[in-house]
Write an enzyme that holds these catalytic residues in place. Sequence first.
Site, short mmCIF file in Angstrom:
data_model
loop_
_atom_site.label_atom_id
_atom_site.label_comp_id
_atom_site.label_asym_id
_atom_site.label_seq_id
_atom_site.Cartn_x
_atom_site.Cartn_y
_atom_site.Cartn_z
N HIS A 123 0.70 -1.30 0.05
CA HIS A 123 0.07 -0.01 -0.05
C HIS A 123 0.72 1.23 -0.10
O HIS A 123 0.33 2.34 -0.12
CB HIS A 123 -1.13 -0.15 1.23
CG HIS A 123 -0.24 0.47 2.35
ND1 HIS A 123 0.54 -0.46 3.03
CD2 HIS A 123 -0.10 1.56 3.41
CE1 HIS A 123 1.05 0.04 4.39
NE2 HIS A 123 0.51 1.30 4.16
N1 UDP Z 1 -4.08 -5.16 8.39
C1 UDP Z 1 -5.27 -5.60 8.70
N2 UDP Z 1 -6.05 -5.69 7.55
C2 UDP Z 1 -5.36 -5.73 6.58
C3 UDP Z 1 -4.25 -5.24 6.08
C4 UDP Z 1 -3.51 -5.04 7.20
O1 UDP Z 1 -5.81 -5.65 9.59
O2 UDP Z 1 -6.28 -6.36 5.23
C5 UDP Z 1 -3.26 -4.56 9.59
C6 UDP Z 1 -2.03 -5.05 9.89
O3 UDP Z 1 -2.01 -6.57 10.73
C7 UDP Z 1 -1.35 -4.05 10.67
C8 UDP Z 1 -1.90 -2.82 10.40
O4 UDP Z 1 -3.27 -3.21 9.59
O5 UDP Z 1 -1.69 -4.44 12.15
C9 UDP Z 1 -1.03 -2.29 9.11
O6 UDP Z 1 -1.29 -1.47 8.79
P1 UDP Z 1 -0.90 -0.56 7.28
O7 UDP Z 1 -0.08 -1.74 6.46
O8 UDP Z 1 -2.07 -0.20 6.62
O9 UDP Z 1 -0.08 0.34 7.78
P2 UDP Z 1 1.60 0.26 8.40
O10 UDP Z 1 1.94 -0.50 9.46
O11 UDP Z 1 2.67 0.36 7.00
O12 UDP Z 1 1.64 2.04 8.92
#
Ligand code: UDP
Length: 366
Positions: A213
């Site tokens: 993403h």
């Molecule tokens: N996550 C979720 N469902 C999904 C994809 C990700 O619950 O379909 C959770 C994942 O387990 C993690 C969080 O969302 O805890 C991560 O969010 P994201 O990847 O959007 O953000 P980042 O961690 O890169 O800031």
Amino acid sequence: MQLLTVVGARPQFIKASALSRAIAATGGAIQEQILHTGQHYDAAMSDQFFAELGIPAAAFHLGIGGGSHGANTGRMLEAIERVLLAERPDALLVYGDTDSTLAGALAASKLKIPVVHVEAGLRSFNRHQPEEQNRVLTDHLAELCFAPTDTAVAHLRREGIAEERIVRSGDVMADAARIFGEQAEAQAGELLGSSKLQALAAADQPFILTTIHRAENTDDPARLEAILTALGQAPLRVLLPLHPRTRARIETHQLQHLLEPLMLTGPLGFLAMVLLERRAALVVTDSGGVQKEAFLQGTPCVTVRTETEWVELLECGWNRLADPADPAAMLMAMAQQLALDAGQPRPMLYGDGHAAEAIAARLQQR
Ligand code: UDP
């Protein structure tokens, strides 16, 4: 103590779910109100998380999302200031590195309301990344920086942040992994029950769980094409829960044909996500949180980025970077990580899963 917590994006809901429990357990010593900026406004990325993770309902909902970084941050700054002037909390707490984090920290510090930053001190050293800009600025505005790791503490010290403002707390994501890992296993039948996830998650059907993403991987068509090409040639079946940004970019860049070999779902609830992280043979991601969750759930990971702020995972071998512009490099990294011995030790890099209690206790000493 009156605490206003600002959240806006999915990873912050997960962090808040761990800390809000510990705050509620202070028996009123800390009274928390949640402000939701609306940065992630999709029901699958927001409402479902509040319900599933038991996060207290937002007292304030700004409904700001969908704009550019500058427009969002500016509108949030103004709206959060209005809430702060009306509520006058004793402190404002922010998580991580999103536009909501920076807007909250700026609004409070201009009003001389102390800022508490949870997940402080992370650095990817990529100054073009919006997340890096947000986290660096927020650390420098914060009165208290709760750093998850020794590396994060070292970064804060190197940038001249005063020792008394730095607390090595451990990582609330380790708390979430502990709490929700157990819950997800207990509810496995129900979580996978009627869905196509069931066949995949069965032990005899090894699969790769993927999330993509980040702006740097989705905005550039050549980069996104390279990633989807590598996933399409992966040695195991690939499950891709599609982030709304990625879905939109695939359409804009007309790359839908590359989705054919993949198993697609919409964004998953957190418990289903954790369960699939546990069941997957490999995680391939560009997410900050998912890299760490893979490790915490005992699954090797390939991170399709050229750098990561979670360097400890590279050092211990559970994570490996792969150039997202190069399908061959990504496929090679997948093969290497699939060959990793699943029984190899997992050092306790992110604390003992009780960071939230430590943070709540420290806040009460203010
Ligand atoms: N996550 C979720 N469902 C999904 C994809 C990700 O619950 O379909 C959770 C994942 O387990 C993690 C969080 O969302 O805890 C991560 O969010 P994201 O990847 O959007 O953000 P980042 O961690 O890169 O800031």
